[in-house]
Enzyme design. Sequence first.
Site, mmCIF file in Angstrom:
data_model
loop_
_atom_site.group_PDB
_atom_site.id
_atom_site.type_symbol
_atom_site.label_atom_id
_atom_site.label_comp_id
_atom_site.label_asym_id
_atom_site.label_seq_id
_atom_site.Cartn_x
_atom_site.Cartn_y
_atom_site.Cartn_z
ATOM 1 N N GLY A 82 -119.128 -116.348 151.680
ATOM 2 C CA GLY A 82 -120.451 -116.328 151.100
ATOM 3 C C GLY A 82 -120.992 -115.327 150.314
ATOM 4 O O GLY A 82 -120.046 -114.417 149.784
ATOM 5 N N GLU A 105 -94.285 -106.850 136.759
ATOM 6 C CA GLU A 105 -92.724 -107.336 136.781
ATOM 7 C C GLU A 105 -92.639 -108.512 136.068
ATOM 8 O O GLU A 105 -91.740 -109.591 136.721
ATOM 9 C CB GLU A 105 -92.431 -106.961 138.238
ATOM 10 C CG GLU A 105 -92.580 -105.664 138.666
ATOM 11 C CD GLU A 105 -91.683 -105.537 139.850
ATOM 12 O OE1 GLU A 105 -90.553 -106.149 140.062
ATOM 13 O OE2 GLU A 105 -92.088 -104.323 140.619
ATOM 14 N N THR A 144 -95.205 -111.444 133.598
ATOM 15 C CA THR A 144 -96.256 -112.187 133.977
ATOM 16 C C THR A 144 -95.762 -113.631 134.295
ATOM 17 O O THR A 144 -94.579 -114.007 134.234
ATOM 18 C CB THR A 144 -97.053 -112.502 132.777
ATOM 19 O OG1 THR A 144 -96.296 -113.324 131.706
ATOM 20 C CG2 THR A 144 -97.483 -111.103 132.197
HETATM 21 C C1 LIG Z 1 -101.078 -101.945 136.904
HETATM 22 C C2 LIG Z 1 -99.956 -102.187 136.463
HETATM 23 C C3 LIG Z 1 -98.908 -101.496 136.648
HETATM 24 C C4 LIG Z 1 -97.639 -101.761 135.917
HETATM 25 N N1 LIG Z 1 -96.475 -101.038 136.362
HETATM 26 C C5 LIG Z 1 -95.119 -101.109 135.500
HETATM 27 C C6 LIG Z 1 -94.171 -100.271 135.716
HETATM 28 O O1 LIG Z 1 -94.050 -99.337 136.916
HETATM 29 N N2 LIG Z 1 -93.111 -100.385 134.995
HETATM 30 C C7 LIG Z 1 -93.139 -101.180 133.901
HETATM 31 O O2 LIG Z 1 -92.132 -100.915 132.936
HETATM 32 N N3 LIG Z 1 -94.186 -101.846 133.520
HETATM 33 C C8 LIG Z 1 -95.466 -101.947 134.449
HETATM 34 N N4 LIG Z 1 -96.349 -102.667 133.980
HETATM 35 C C9 LIG Z 1 -96.296 -103.437 132.857
HETATM 36 C C10 LIG Z 1 -96.278 -104.872 133.002
HETATM 37 O O3 LIG Z 1 -95.140 -105.290 133.380
HETATM 38 C C11 LIG Z 1 -96.589 -105.492 131.873
HETATM 39 O O4 LIG Z 1 -98.051 -105.441 131.569
HETATM 40 C C12 LIG Z 1 -96.476 -107.143 131.751
HETATM 41 O O5 LIG Z 1 -95.017 -107.187 131.913
HETATM 42 C C13 LIG Z 1 -97.045 -107.627 130.605
HETATM 43 O O6 LIG Z 1 -96.858 -107.077 129.335
HETATM 44 P P1 LIG Z 1 -97.969 -106.674 128.380
HETATM 45 O O7 LIG Z 1 -99.158 -106.413 129.284
HETATM 46 O O8 LIG Z 1 -97.550 -106.113 127.130
HETATM 47 O O9 LIG Z 1 -98.634 -108.375 127.966
HETATM 48 P P2 LIG Z 1 -97.892 -109.210 126.594
HETATM 49 O O10 LIG Z 1 -96.634 -109.174 126.747
HETATM 50 O O11 LIG Z 1 -98.853 -108.619 125.476
HETATM 51 O O12 LIG Z 1 -98.690 -110.740 127.010
HETATM 52 C C14 LIG Z 1 -99.917 -110.966 126.849
HETATM 53 C C15 LIG Z 1 -100.322 -112.318 127.348
HETATM 54 O O13 LIG Z 1 -99.355 -113.612 126.829
HETATM 55 C C16 LIG Z 1 -98.251 -114.205 127.524
HETATM 56 N N5 LIG Z 1 -97.255 -114.133 126.882
HETATM 57 C C17 LIG Z 1 -96.339 -113.340 126.300
HETATM 58 N N6 LIG Z 1 -95.093 -113.608 125.779
HETATM 59 C C18 LIG Z 1 -95.300 -114.983 126.213
HETATM 60 C C19 LIG Z 1 -94.173 -116.014 125.884
HETATM 61 N N7 LIG Z 1 -93.082 -115.920 125.509
HETATM 62 N N8 LIG Z 1 -94.560 -117.355 126.308
HETATM 63 C C20 LIG Z 1 -95.857 -117.415 127.112
HETATM 64 N N9 LIG Z 1 -96.793 -116.536 127.246
HETATM 65 C C21 LIG Z 1 -96.418 -115.375 126.843
HETATM 66 C C22 LIG Z 1 -98.417 -113.215 128.739
HETATM 67 O O14 LIG Z 1 -98.037 -113.946 130.021
HETATM 68 C C23 LIG Z 1 -99.895 -112.706 128.855
HETATM 69 O O15 LIG Z 1 -100.620 -113.559 129.522
HETATM 70 C C24 LIG Z 1 -97.655 -102.565 134.879
HETATM 71 C C25 LIG Z 1 -98.765 -103.174 134.503
HETATM 72 C C26 LIG Z 1 -99.976 -103.008 134.930
HETATM 73 C C27 LIG Z 1 -101.310 -103.630 134.438
#
Ligand SMILES: Cc1cc2nc3c(=O)[nH]c(=O)nc-3n(C[C@H](O)[C@H](O)[C@H](O)COP(=O)(O)OP(=O)(O)OC[C@H]3O[C@@H](n4cnc5c(N)ncnc54)[C@H](O)[C@@H]3O)c2cc1C
Length: 393
Positions: free
Chosen positions: A342, A366, A368
């Site tokens: 709550g 790793e 989304t």
């Molecule tokens: C706290 C944190 C720690 C991290 N640690 C690491 C790390 O140690 N090493 C590393 O390399 N990265 C790391 N990352 C990066 C993380 O893996 C990426 O943020 C993630 O893979 C998404 O990439 P983006 O943020 O560019 O989102 P985008 O790729 O721009 O995606 C934006 C949105 O669009 C959706 N989307 C994109 N393409 C498609 C598709 N083809 N079909 C459907 N939906 C789609 C995604 O699901 C998301 O909802 C970290 C991120 C955070 C926030």
Amino acid sequence: MPPDPLTEEQREIRELVRTLARERIGPRAAEIDASAEFPTDMVELLREHDLLGLPFEERFGGTGTGALMVLVAVEEISKVCATTGLIVAVQELGSLALKLAGTEEQKERFLPRLASGEWLAAYALTEAGSGSDSAAMRTEARRSGDQYVLNGSKRFITNAGVAGLYTVFAKTDPAAGHKGISAFAVEADAPGFEVGRIEPKMGIKGSTTGEIFFNDCRVPAASLIGEEGDGFTIAMRVLDRSRPGIGAQALGIAQGATDYALEYARSRETMGRPIAEHELVAGMLADMETKCEASRGLLYKVGLMIDEGVEGGELTKISAMAKLYCSDVAMEVTTDAVQILGGYGYMKEYPVERMMRDAKITQIYEGTNQIQRLVIAREMVKENRASLLAEVS
Ligand SMILES: Cc1cc2nc3c(=O)[nH]c(=O)nc-3n(C[C@H](O)[C@H](O)[C@H](O)COP(=O)(O)OP(=O)(O)OC[C@H]3O[C@@H](n4cnc5c(N)ncnc54)[C@H](O)[C@@H]3O)c2cc1C
């Protein structure tokens, strides 16, 4: 799968981790979240008890206890502190490229320092313009005599600024798309390597997430992991084995929230009885526990498969399923835990609001959960299943 697939030795390690989690890690979790400072004392604790050695073979100074054990340890720690659980998961993530594709010389050079915890590891794939579409990366590595020169930057890198070794992906042949990507082991003191801003964020606040820069960063040619052009395949093989680690972090958060909500619901009374006895609350608790147990079944199955040497599409699919399912469960269950407490659930004084914030990242990093669904469906389409469609003449 047996009800508890752990060996005697693995169960002993689980008991040790449970005790440390209860007595040493849990009591620090709220402070780590509030200060948003990297918990060096937790790293020291993990080191002292050899828990950073879990992902490594004995010949490199590790415990040699396998992939399932790493998952169980990450789960147990994340029940009380997702930031500390992530430290173990990323020790695995950041070292997998070397374990899978490194030469003996590279393994002997780097793995003992990671297994002892002298160095933390990091995995640097994401860039400002390339997250889900990692092949669109722009960081480049050019061969120059017996060195490679790296230029570019990486964003959102876990352990930025605290890692001793970074697995870095860069294009050695920018015209060749994903086939032009190569992997490198880059030491934190490499000339031209710089750590930029550490991002303030919603959850896992004690973990550093930052930008790293390569400005004519020179590394020995012997830092190349695998062959030139192998980088994308290596990156994906790593993720097949590391995504379950995020599933384990997620499951730990979910189980921790369920346990807390249960205890609260037994003692909080409304209308003359404990809220756990009101059917709508009881139903939520039952769903939370069921989802955790189902997550555990899937997750431990992947751990056993990795330990049995399963590779390829079969592993890709189930590993994505474990990460997807456990992290969706973590978000659902922690939201329900807040509901069960709550108004108190919304307050910082209770841990479930932290757990809800910590859960969110497990659906994002790793890959989304949208990407996990694409990966699973792609593997399903590739599978050669018997046709159930009636033949149309
Ligand atoms: C706290 C944190 C720690 C991290 N640690 C690491 C790390 O140690 N090493 C590393 O390399 N990265 C790391 N990352 C990066 C993380 O893996 C990426 O943020 C993630 O893979 C998404 O990439 P983006 O943020 O560019 O989102 P985008 O790729 O721009 O995606 C934006 C949105 O669009 C959706 N989307 C994109 N393409 C498609 C598709 N083809 N079909 C459907 N939906 C789609 C995604 O699901 C998301 O909802 C970290 C991120 C955070 C926030």
